[in-house]
Design an enzyme around this catalytic site. Structure first.
Site, mmCIF file in Angstrom:
data_model
loop_
_atom_site.group_PDB
_atom_site.id
_atom_site.type_symbol
_atom_site.label_atom_id
_atom_site.label_comp_id
_atom_site.label_asym_id
_atom_site.label_seq_id
_atom_site.Cartn_x
_atom_site.Cartn_y
_atom_site.Cartn_z
ATOM 1 N N ARG A 78 5.549 -10.405 -7.789
ATOM 2 C CA ARG A 78 5.795 -9.344 -7.155
ATOM 3 C C ARG A 78 7.371 -8.982 -8.312
ATOM 4 N NH1 ARG A 78 3.404 -6.894 -4.745
ATOM 5 N NH2 ARG A 78 3.327 -8.151 -2.858
ATOM 6 N N ARG A 104 -5.196 -9.396 -12.956
ATOM 7 C CA ARG A 104 -3.620 -9.732 -12.956
ATOM 8 C C ARG A 104 -2.951 -11.594 -12.561
ATOM 9 N NH1 ARG A 104 -1.841 -7.002 -7.248
ATOM 10 N NH2 ARG A 104 -3.413 -7.759 -5.974
ATOM 11 N N HIS A 174 0.437 -1.065 -12.765
ATOM 12 C CA HIS A 174 1.754 -1.204 -11.711
ATOM 13 C C HIS A 174 2.562 -1.216 -11.429
ATOM 14 C CE1 HIS A 174 1.958 -1.702 -7.117
ATOM 15 N NE2 HIS A 174 0.676 -2.464 -6.820
ATOM 16 N N ASP A 218 2.282 5.458 0.039
ATOM 17 C CA ASP A 218 1.145 4.991 -0.733
ATOM 18 C C ASP A 218 0.334 6.251 -0.885
ATOM 19 O OD1 ASP A 218 -0.392 3.154 -1.785
ATOM 20 O OD2 ASP A 218 -0.664 2.105 -0.311
ATOM 21 N N GLU A 277 2.434 4.268 -10.836
ATOM 22 C CA GLU A 277 2.008 3.462 -11.354
ATOM 23 C C GLU A 277 0.672 4.605 -12.689
ATOM 24 O OE1 GLU A 277 -0.316 1.449 -8.335
ATOM 25 O OE2 GLU A 277 1.823 1.019 -7.663
HETATM 26 O O1 TA6 Z 1 -0.285 1.054 -5.868
HETATM 27 C C1 TA6 Z 1 0.007 0.459 -4.348
HETATM 28 C C2 TA6 Z 1 -0.654 -0.578 -3.796
HETATM 29 O O2 TA6 Z 1 -2.117 -0.354 -3.799
HETATM 30 C C3 TA6 Z 1 -0.117 -0.146 -2.337
HETATM 31 O O3 TA6 Z 1 -1.230 0.204 -1.407
HETATM 32 C C4 TA6 Z 1 0.078 -2.158 -1.851
HETATM 33 O O4 TA6 Z 1 -0.638 -2.815 -0.923
HETATM 34 C C5 TA6 Z 1 0.839 -1.989 -3.326
HETATM 35 O O5 TA6 Z 1 -0.914 -1.811 -4.202
HETATM 36 C C6 TA6 Z 1 0.513 -4.628 -3.556
HETATM 37 O O6 TA6 Z 1 -0.541 -4.908 -3.758
HETATM 38 P P1 TA6 Z 1 -0.091 -6.187 -3.880
HETATM 39 O O7 TA6 Z 1 -1.559 -7.005 -3.762
HETATM 40 O O8 TA6 Z 1 0.755 -6.488 -4.543
HETATM 41 O O9 TA6 Z 1 0.805 -6.286 -2.458
#
Ligand code: TA6
Length: 305
Positions: A78, A104, A174, A218, A277
């Site tokens: 994270r 990732r 991201h 989002d 992103e």
């Molecule tokens: O980029 C935004 C997103 O697609 C959100 O919908 C949210 O779920 C986020 O990414 C984080 O995703 P993750 O799988 O890293 O928890």
């Protein structure tokens, strides 16, 4: 997978680069140059943090890493700059495929690393496909990631179609940016841009004015190649996000309730981060002909106010 001995061999005599295990099997590289400090994970070729340290630089990190981040092999960390590839979000038609692709959560191979006279460290990673990855993605593809860490941060994600048929991919860098208080920042550069609002069941809307965050956000902004700027009035700085070969900008903050459920964002972490992103998502998917290469590039720099 490269062990610490092999990684040190690739690294040679660059004194500011060190490798260590953050947890069992999870290797990170700490980078210290006269102008910045950074942490990079081999899993995901993921920049975990980046802080410019040259005289006059803002004292705060630019790339945010959650204090509650978990370093578990096969799970996305994270914070930092997770690479969503070769699809962004849920897979188009395979509900059980991993969200945001597999790049990732796989360990990349460090191919080269060097430091130049301008104090930058440049490194190059590639992803070696194994059978598990091929089960998700059967196209004959090469993907490389080049990171340049210095006064600015530059990332290039290159996708090569080495096969004989075209394919389509979606992707995103991201990036989690560190902010003093997300309620007091503004994102410029998306004014008038149409977006898909994932918080409103995918409703299509159009941005009016700059973006501000006062609740869960989002959004996938589409058909927009423009630079975005994060204005942080408390830390008195602007983060400039410029990009190449990217038509989508995703803006995300989970806000309090979702952040709490996630369990790795930390207490009040949602106030200290903001994802802006750069990628190609939904109808901005990239069609890659046989033999073609697609280079998604971003550059981040900070301006003091
Ligand atoms: O980029 C935004 C997103 O697609 C959100 O919908 C949210 O779920 C986020 O990414 C984080 O995703 P993750 O799988 O890293 O928890």
């Amino acid at each position: 997978m490269q062990d610490l001995v092999e990684l040190s061999r690739v690294c040679g005599d660059i004194s500011g680069v060190k490798f260590h295990h953050k947890s069992d099997g999870f290797v990170v590289m700490s980078v210290q140059t006269p102008v910045c400090e950074a942490l990079v994970a081999l899993q995901g070729a993921q920049v975990l943090s980046w802080t410019p340290t040259f005289t006059g630089a803002s004292p705060h990190p630019v790339i945010w890493l959650s204090k509650a981040a978990k370093y578990v092999v096969g799970k996305s960390v994270r914070g930092g700059v997770p690479i969503c590839w070769p699809w962004f979000g849920p897979h188009e038609n395979q509900a059980n495929f991993p969200s945001h692709g597999f790049a990732r959560t796989e360990t990349w191979r460090l191919q080269s690393i060097k430091q130049d006279a301008s104090e930058e460290v440049k490194m190059r990673f590639t992803l070696d496909f194994d059978a598990a990855m091929r089960a998700f993605w059967s196209h004959d593809t090469r993907v490389d990631c080049e990171l340049t860490l210095g006064r600015q941060l530059h990332i290039r994600l290159s996708t090569h179609n080495d096969g004989s048929t075209a394919f389509s991919l979606t992707e995103a860098l991201h990036t989690y940016f560190a902010v003093a208080d997300v309620r007091r920042v503004r994102i410029a550069g998306l004014e008038g841009v149409k977006f898909v609002d994932k918080v409103a069941q995918g409703e299509r809307r159009q941005q009016v004015g700059v973006v501000s965050i006062a609740q869960e956000v989002d959004r996938v902004y589409l058909h927009s190649p423009s630079e975005c700027v994060i204005h942080d009035e408390i830390w008195r700085r602007r983060i400039h996000i410029s990009k190449q070969n990217s038509l989508s900008t995703i803006v995300w903050n989970p806000w309090q309730e979702k952040a709490h459920k996630m369990g790795d964002l930390g207490e009040d972490g949602y106030l200290q981060m903001l994802c802006v992103e750069s990628g190609n998502a939904l109808e901005n998917a990239i069609e890659l002909a046989p033999g073609a290469v697609h280079d998604l590039q971003v550059n981040y720099r900070v301006e003091n106010l």
